[in-house]
Design an enzyme around this catalytic site. Structure first.
Site, PDB file in Angstrom:
ATOM      1  N   ASP A 231       2.045  -1.543 -10.811  1.00 17.20           N
ATOM      2  CA  ASP A 231       2.210  -2.518 -11.892  1.00 17.20           C
ATOM      3  C   ASP A 231       3.674  -2.629 -12.308  1.00 17.20           C
ATOM      4  O   ASP A 231       4.420  -1.652 -12.232  1.00 17.20           O
ATOM      5  CB  ASP A 231       1.343  -2.088 -13.090  1.00 17.20           C
ATOM      6  CG  ASP A 231       1.080  -3.251 -14.030  1.00 17.20           C
ATOM      7  OD1 ASP A 231       1.469  -4.396 -13.716  1.00 17.20           O
ATOM      8  OD2 ASP A 231       0.484  -3.008 -15.098  1.00 17.20           O
TER       9      ASP A 231
ATOM     10  N   GLY B 198       6.282  -8.124 -12.029  1.00 15.42           N
ATOM     11  CA  GLY B 198       6.640  -9.340 -12.772  1.00 15.42           C
ATOM     12  C   GLY B 198       7.694  -9.033 -13.827  1.00 15.42           C
ATOM     13  O   GLY B 198       8.711  -9.737 -13.943  1.00 15.42           O
TER      14      GLY B 198
ATOM     15  N   TRP C 197       9.771  -6.524 -13.912  1.00 17.71           N
ATOM     16  CA  TRP C 197      11.026  -6.141 -13.244  1.00 17.71           C
ATOM     17  C   TRP C 197      11.856  -7.399 -12.947  1.00 17.71           C
ATOM     18  O   TRP C 197      13.053  -7.432 -13.182  1.00 17.71           O
ATOM     19  CB  TRP C 197      10.698  -5.396 -11.950  1.00 17.71           C
ATOM     20  CG  TRP C 197      11.884  -4.851 -11.209  1.00 17.71           C
ATOM     21  CD1 TRP C 197      12.409  -3.595 -11.319  1.00 17.71           C
ATOM     22  CD2 TRP C 197      12.676  -5.549 -10.240  1.00 17.71           C
ATOM     23  NE1 TRP C 197      13.494  -3.464 -10.482  1.00 17.71           N
ATOM     24  CE2 TRP C 197      13.681  -4.646  -9.805  1.00 17.71           C
ATOM     25  CE3 TRP C 197      12.660  -6.829  -9.692  1.00 17.71           C
ATOM     26  CZ2 TRP C 197      14.642  -4.990  -8.849  1.00 17.71           C
ATOM     27  CZ3 TRP C 197      13.623  -7.185  -8.751  1.00 17.71           C
ATOM     28  CH2 TRP C 197      14.595  -6.265  -8.344  1.00 17.71           C
TER      29      TRP C 197
ATOM     30  N   HIS D  35       7.682  -8.860  -6.619  1.00 13.87           N
ATOM     31  CA  HIS D  35       6.721  -8.380  -5.606  1.00 13.87           C
ATOM     32  C   HIS D  35       7.462  -7.981  -4.323  1.00 13.87           C
ATOM     33  O   HIS D  35       7.117  -6.987  -3.680  1.00 13.87           O
ATOM     34  CB  HIS D  35       5.692  -9.474  -5.294  1.00 13.87           C
ATOM     35  CG  HIS D  35       4.826  -9.835  -6.473  1.00 13.87           C
ATOM     36  ND1 HIS D  35       4.278  -8.885  -7.304  1.00 13.87           N
ATOM     37  CD2 HIS D  35       4.421 -11.041  -6.971  1.00 13.87           C
ATOM     38  CE1 HIS D  35       3.569  -9.483  -8.250  1.00 13.87           C
ATOM     39  NE2 HIS D  35       3.652 -10.786  -8.079  1.00 13.87           N
TER      40      HIS D  35
ATOM     41  N   SER E  53      -6.052  -7.786  -6.402  1.00 14.57           N
ATOM     42  CA  SER E  53      -7.388  -7.531  -6.962  1.00 14.57           C
ATOM     43  C   SER E  53      -8.226  -8.804  -6.946  1.00 14.57           C
ATOM     44  O   SER E  53      -7.691  -9.915  -6.801  1.00 14.57           O
ATOM     45  CB  SER E  53      -7.264  -7.017  -8.399  1.00 14.57           C
ATOM     46  OG  SER E  53      -7.002  -8.091  -9.277  1.00 14.57           O
TER      47      SER E  53
ATOM     48  N   ARG F 256      -3.915 -16.010 -10.885  1.00 11.29           N
ATOM     49  CA  ARG F 256      -2.467 -16.278 -10.940  1.00 11.29           C
ATOM     50  C   ARG F 256      -2.147 -17.620 -10.282  1.00 11.29           C
ATOM     51  O   ARG F 256      -2.990 -18.222  -9.634  1.00 11.29           O
ATOM     52  CB  ARG F 256      -1.717 -15.137 -10.252  1.00 11.29           C
ATOM     53  CG  ARG F 256      -1.973 -13.841 -10.978  1.00 11.29           C
ATOM     54  CD  ARG F 256      -1.102 -12.721 -10.489  1.00 11.29           C
ATOM     55  NE  ARG F 256      -1.393 -11.533 -11.289  1.00 11.29           N
ATOM     56  CZ  ARG F 256      -0.545 -10.560 -11.523  1.00 11.29           C
ATOM     57  NH1 ARG F 256       0.659 -10.599 -11.009  1.00 11.29           N
ATOM     58  NH2 ARG F 256      -0.888  -9.529 -12.256  1.00 11.29           N
TER      59      ARG F 256
ATOM     60  N   LEU G 128      -0.486   9.877   8.080  1.00  8.78           N
ATOM     61  CA  LEU G 128      -0.804   9.352   6.738  1.00  8.78           C
ATOM     62  C   LEU G 128      -1.675   8.114   6.889  1.00  8.78           C
ATOM     63  O   LEU G 128      -1.358   7.229   7.689  1.00  8.78           O
ATOM     64  CB  LEU G 128       0.492   8.960   6.001  1.00  8.78           C
ATOM     65  CG  LEU G 128       0.315   8.203   4.678  1.00  8.78           C
ATOM     66  CD1 LEU G 128      -0.233   9.120   3.577  1.00  8.78           C
ATOM     67  CD2 LEU G 128       1.641   7.584   4.213  1.00  8.78           C
TER      68      LEU G 128
ATOM     69  N   ARG H 164      -0.677   4.781 -12.203  1.00  7.37           N
ATOM     70  CA  ARG H 164      -0.408   3.375 -12.524  1.00  7.37           C
ATOM     71  C   ARG H 164       0.969   3.306 -13.152  1.00  7.37           C
ATOM     72  O   ARG H 164       1.215   3.920 -14.194  1.00  7.37           O
ATOM     73  CB  ARG H 164      -1.440   2.806 -13.488  1.00  7.37           C
ATOM     74  CG  ARG H 164      -1.160   1.325 -13.772  1.00  7.37           C
ATOM     75  CD  ARG H 164      -2.090   0.714 -14.783  1.00  7.37           C
ATOM     76  NE  ARG H 164      -1.884  -0.734 -14.830  1.00  7.37           N
ATOM     77  CZ  ARG H 164      -2.856  -1.633 -14.850  1.00  7.37           C
ATOM     78  NH1 ARG H 164      -4.100  -1.252 -14.851  1.00  7.37           N
ATOM     79  NH2 ARG H 164      -2.583  -2.924 -14.882  1.00  7.37           N
TER      80      ARG H 164
ATOM     81  N   ARG I  87      -4.488   1.430 -17.993  1.00  5.63           N
ATOM     82  CA  ARG I  87      -5.784   0.815 -17.672  1.00  5.63           C
ATOM     83  C   ARG I  87      -6.121   1.093 -16.220  1.00  5.63           C
ATOM     84  O   ARG I  87      -5.235   1.346 -15.401  1.00  5.63           O
ATOM     85  CB  ARG I  87      -5.701  -0.719 -17.814  1.00  5.63           C
ATOM     86  CG  ARG I  87      -5.732  -1.262 -19.198  1.00  5.63           C
ATOM     87  CD  ARG I  87      -5.868  -2.788 -19.144  1.00  5.63           C
ATOM     88  NE  ARG I  87      -4.720  -3.425 -18.509  1.00  5.63           N
ATOM     89  CZ  ARG I  87      -3.563  -3.650 -19.108  1.00  5.63           C
ATOM     90  NH1 ARG I  87      -3.384  -3.302 -20.366  1.00  5.63           N
ATOM     91  NH2 ARG I  87      -2.570  -4.236 -18.461  1.00  5.63           N
ATOM     92  N   ILE I  88      -7.402   0.945 -15.893  1.00  8.07           N
ATOM     93  CA  ILE I  88      -7.857   1.153 -14.517  1.00  8.07           C
ATOM     94  C   ILE I  88      -8.003  -0.188 -13.785  1.00  8.07           C
ATOM     95  O   ILE I  88      -7.892  -0.255 -12.561  1.00  8.07           O
ATOM     96  CB  ILE I  88      -9.207   1.922 -14.531  1.00  8.07           C
ATOM     97  CG1 ILE I  88      -9.023   3.305 -15.172  1.00  8.07           C
ATOM     98  CG2 ILE I  88      -9.781   2.061 -13.131  1.00  8.07           C
ATOM     99  CD1 ILE I  88      -7.869   4.104 -14.615  1.00  8.07           C
TER     100      ILE I  88
ATOM    101  N   GLU J 280      -7.718  12.564 -11.482  1.00  9.12           N
ATOM    102  CA  GLU J 280      -6.692  12.783 -12.499  1.00  9.12           C
ATOM    103  C   GLU J 280      -5.869  11.501 -12.611  1.00  9.12           C
ATOM    104  O   GLU J 280      -5.594  10.848 -11.592  1.00  9.12           O
ATOM    105  CB  GLU J 280      -5.774  13.944 -12.091  1.00  9.12           C
ATOM    106  CG  GLU J 280      -6.468  15.286 -12.047  1.00  9.12           C
ATOM    107  CD  GLU J 280      -6.899  15.759 -13.435  1.00  9.12           C
ATOM    108  OE1 GLU J 280      -6.197  15.465 -14.420  1.00  9.12           O
ATOM    109  OE2 GLU J 280      -7.952  16.419 -13.526  1.00  9.12           O
TER     110      GLU J 280
HETATM  111  C1  FPP Z   1       1.240  -6.003 -10.278  1.00  4.07           C
HETATM  112  O1  FPP Z   1       2.416  -6.304 -10.975  1.00  4.07           O
HETATM  113  C2  FPP Z   1       1.414  -6.253  -8.854  1.00  4.07           C
HETATM  114  C3  FPP Z   1       0.619  -7.069  -8.107  1.00  4.07           C
HETATM  115  C4  FPP Z   1      -0.548  -7.772  -8.637  1.00  4.07           C
HETATM  116  C5  FPP Z   1       0.914  -7.334  -6.686  1.00  4.07           C
HETATM  117  C6  FPP Z   1       1.414  -6.165  -5.917  1.00  4.07           C
HETATM  118  C7  FPP Z   1       1.757  -6.600  -4.585  1.00  4.07           C
HETATM  119  C8  FPP Z   1       2.780  -6.150  -3.863  1.00  4.07           C
HETATM  120  C9  FPP Z   1       3.741  -5.101  -4.284  1.00  4.07           C
HETATM  121  C10 FPP Z   1       2.973  -6.672  -2.507  1.00  4.07           C
HETATM  122  C11 FPP Z   1       2.044  -5.923  -1.619  1.00  4.07           C
HETATM  123  C12 FPP Z   1       2.570  -5.781  -0.330  1.00  4.07           C
HETATM  124  C13 FPP Z   1       2.346  -4.720   0.462  1.00  4.07           C
HETATM  125  C14 FPP Z   1       2.968  -4.714   1.751  1.00  4.07           C
HETATM  126  C15 FPP Z   1       1.479  -3.593   0.097  1.00  4.07           C
HETATM  127  P1  FPP Z   1       2.429  -7.510 -12.003  1.00  4.07           P
HETATM  128  O2  FPP Z   1       2.781  -8.749 -11.273  1.00  4.07           O
HETATM  129  O3  FPP Z   1       1.117  -7.579 -12.717  1.00  4.07           O
HETATM  130  O4  FPP Z   1       3.562  -7.074 -12.969  1.00  4.07           O
HETATM  131  P2  FPP Z   1       3.696  -7.450 -14.523  1.00  4.07           P
HETATM  132  O5  FPP Z   1       2.553  -6.777 -15.229  1.00  4.07           O
HETATM  133  O6  FPP Z   1       5.023  -6.880 -14.879  1.00  4.07           O
HETATM  134  O7  FPP Z   1       3.648  -8.948 -14.611  1.00  4.07           O
END
Ligand code: FPP
Length: 235
Positions: A20, A23, A25, A37, A65, A71, A131, A182, A188-189, A201
């Site tokens: 998480d 966005g 960042w 992302h 998810s 989105r 892994l 997280r 949150r889960i 854990e």
């Molecule tokens: C949550 O941050 C992040 C996501 C919903 C997407 C995560 C996806 C990636 C990192 C790309 C996956 C790619 C690979 C190769 C595994 P958010 O957008 O909800 O952040 P915010 O809460 O700050 O808005």
């Protein structure tokens, strides 16, 4: 401080990671969310290297998810592009590092070319054993349970056990996560592996996912190694 951890002691076998903060960042830097992302993918790579270094055997990254369809199309397409490029570009890396790719979730809703690249990389890496990198994509914990129960009904079961459910979840071939991290400070889960996490854990570091790296993983492992897991029993 970290050097004190004996990394052979009390380490999780399976770590779940809810990535998480991508966005936030990006927004903090005046950048579009998708660049968050993109930077998040670099954090995935750093984390994979660190997990191998610390001899962790399974990681599940929550990449998309069942709720992420809410989105914008632009953001969803951006995540699809990142995943597609990742599957195309990681072939050599995963073979070199001994990474076996797996996935959980209903990928049939994803673009066909992306799914083809995923299947292709899964096939190429299926004999690796350093892994397991398990990607949760179009994954929801509630969907996982409903799907398992429906499959059991289709098999003619009229009474089901906990073991029946476990063996029909997407994660049937994986151990339950011992530890779920997280990032970003949100606690949150969010419909992650809810059945499998019954005794996991939990850890909620403040770091935003794109900034996550080896030192954050080490800190997390140090915290985990001090936890006492009782599974409802007493010491
Ligand atoms: C949550 O941050 C992040 C996501 C919903 C997407 C995560 C996806 C990636 C990192 C790309 C996956 C790619 C690979 C190769 C595994 P958010 O957008 O909800 O952040 P915010 O809460 O700050 O808005």
């Amino acid at each position: 401080m970290f050097k004190k951890i004996k990394l052979s002691d009390n380490l999780p076998k399976h770590i779940g990671i809810i990535m998480d903060g991508n966005g936030r960042w990006a927004t903090k830097r005046g950048l579009p969310r998708n660049l968050g992302h993109k930077e998040g993918v670099n954090a995935v790579d750093r984390t994979i290297d660190a997990l191998i270094k610390f001899n962790i055997k399974v990681v599940t990254f929550f990449a998309f998810s069942t709720e992420n369809w809410k989105r914008s199309k632009q953001e969803i397409d951006g995540i699809f592009d990142l995943l597609r490029n990742y599957f195309i570009n990681q072939k050599e890396e995963f073979l070199l590092k001994g990474v076996k790719l797996m996935s959980i979730g209903d990928v049939d809703k994803f673009p066909k070319d992306l799914v083809d690249e995923l299947r292709n990389l899964q096939e190429k890496t299926k004999n690796n054993d350093k892994l397991i990198v398990n990607l949760a994509i179009n994954y929801g914990g509630k969907d996982d349970i409903v799907r398992a129960v429906n499959n059991l009904i289709a098999e003619g079961k009229t009474e089901i056990t906990k073991e029946d459910i476990s063996s029909h979840l997407y994660t049937a071939d994986l151990p339950d996560p011992d530890f779920v991290i997280r990032t970003s400070g949100e606690e949150r889960i969010s419909n992650f592996m809810i059945y499998q996490m019954a005794y996991s854990e939990l850890y909620f570091p403040k770091v935003l996912w794109p900034d996550f790296g080896e030192k954050d993983l080490l800190k997390a492992l140090e915290i985990y190694s001090k936890r006492e897991r009782r599974y409802g029993g007493i010491k």
